[in-house]
Design a protein around this motif. Structure first.
Motif, PDB file in Angstrom:
ATOM      1  N   ASP A  98      -7.708  -2.690  23.110  1.00  0.00           N
ATOM      2  CA  ASP A  98      -7.933  -1.454  23.877  1.00  0.00           C
ATOM      3  C   ASP A  98      -8.017  -1.659  25.383  1.00  0.00           C
ATOM      4  O   ASP A  98      -8.703  -0.927  26.091  1.00  0.00           O
ATOM      5  CB  ASP A  98      -9.189  -0.718  23.366  1.00  0.00           C
ATOM      6  N   TRP A  99      -7.285  -2.637  25.898  1.00  0.00           N
ATOM      7  CA  TRP A  99      -7.226  -2.886  27.338  1.00  0.00           C
ATOM      8  C   TRP A  99      -6.314  -1.842  27.965  1.00  0.00           C
ATOM      9  O   TRP A  99      -5.204  -1.610  27.485  1.00  0.00           O
ATOM     10  CB  TRP A  99      -6.686  -4.293  27.562  1.00  0.00           C
TER      11      TRP A  99
ATOM     12  N   LEU B 107     -11.339 -15.299  25.600  1.00  0.00           N
ATOM     13  CA  LEU B 107     -11.088 -13.953  25.087  1.00  0.00           C
ATOM     14  C   LEU B 107     -11.312 -13.912  23.579  1.00  0.00           C
ATOM     15  O   LEU B 107     -11.957 -12.988  23.064  1.00  0.00           O
ATOM     16  CB  LEU B 107      -9.657 -13.506  25.422  1.00  0.00           C
TER      17      LEU B 107
ATOM     18  N   ARG C 242      -4.847  -1.438  34.204  1.00  0.00           N
ATOM     19  CA  ARG C 242      -5.286  -2.778  34.607  1.00  0.00           C
ATOM     20  C   ARG C 242      -4.112  -3.748  34.600  1.00  0.00           C
ATOM     21  O   ARG C 242      -4.020  -4.632  35.454  1.00  0.00           O
ATOM     22  CB  ARG C 242      -6.417  -3.259  33.723  1.00  0.00           C
ATOM     23  N   ALA C 243      -3.199  -3.604  33.624  1.00  0.00           N
ATOM     24  CA  ALA C 243      -2.018  -4.473  33.564  1.00  0.00           C
ATOM     25  C   ALA C 243      -1.167  -4.292  34.816  1.00  0.00           C
ATOM     26  O   ALA C 243      -0.759  -5.273  35.453  1.00  0.00           O
ATOM     27  CB  ALA C 243      -1.203  -4.177  32.303  1.00  0.00           C
TER      28      ALA C 243
ATOM     29  N   ALA D  29      -3.787  -7.829  24.383  1.00  0.00           N
ATOM     30  CA  ALA D  29      -4.667  -7.012  25.221  1.00  0.00           C
ATOM     31  C   ALA D  29      -4.677  -5.557  24.746  1.00  0.00           C
ATOM     32  O   ALA D  29      -5.744  -4.937  24.648  1.00  0.00           O
ATOM     33  CB  ALA D  29      -4.225  -7.107  26.685  1.00  0.00           C
ATOM     34  N   GLN D  30      -3.508  -5.023  24.422  1.00  0.00           N
ATOM     35  CA  GLN D  30      -3.409  -3.647  23.933  1.00  0.00           C
ATOM     36  C   GLN D  30      -4.191  -3.490  22.626  1.00  0.00           C
ATOM     37  O   GLN D  30      -4.881  -2.486  22.432  1.00  0.00           O
ATOM     38  CB  GLN D  30      -1.938  -3.285  23.713  1.00  0.00           C
TER      39      GLN D  30
END
Length: 161
Positions: A59-60, A94, A64-65, A55-56
């Motif tokens: 660019d998440w 995804l 949100r995490a 996810a990182q």
């Protein structure tokens, strides 16, 4: 042939159609041994770490995490078989959205971590970690270890008890 070379040769000469999960097991046993391989807490720690790293890399945002951790752990626990299916479906979705080939990524990573020098690095990293920690440092004592969770496996605080 030493055990590491033998392990790699055996793993690379698998029968076509063998499941990815069954191809990971020999590597898991070679790197960690039966006790750590079967430790569900350690396996969950590693799974969450890798999911967060994916996810990182896309660019998440960290916010949100944190929000999702609270959301999930304040709901009833799911059924493991169904949740595995959900993980696989959402990972595939995804990968589709991100233009990634899930199978190729898994195969490439398994081939990489099977290399003898990588197995040795993983073993050294594991040996340096405190017992029971997925982190290179001991996990913080929160006072909310297993008995500090409610029926939904959410942390209990004075406000939620």
């Amino acid at each position: 042939m030493d055990s590491l070379s033998s392990f790699r040769a055996d793993a690379l000469h698998t029968q076509r159609g063998q499941s990815f999960q069954s191809r990971v097991l020999p590597w898991l046993m070679e790197c960690f041994g039966a006790e750590i391989a079967a430790d569900k807490v350690e396996r969950c720690d590693r799974f969450i770490e890798e999911a967060l790293e994916l996810a990182q890399s896309l660019d998440w945002p960290i916010e949100r995490a944190h929000a999702l951790v609270e959301y999930v752990f304040n709901r009833p626990k799911g059924e493991p078989h169904q949740e595995v299916g959900g993980v696989m479906v959402t990972l595939a979705a995804l990968c589709e959205a991100a233009g990634l080939d899930m199978q190729a990524g898994g195969d490439d990573e398994l081939a990489r971590i099977m290399r003898p020098e990588i197995v040795l690095k993983i073993r050294a990293k594991q040996a340096a970690k405190p017992t029971g920690s997925a982190l290179p440092i001991a996990p913080p004592q929160t006072g909310m270890e297993p008995e500090g969770r409610n029926e939904h496996n959410a942390p209990t605080t004075p406000e939620t008890v």
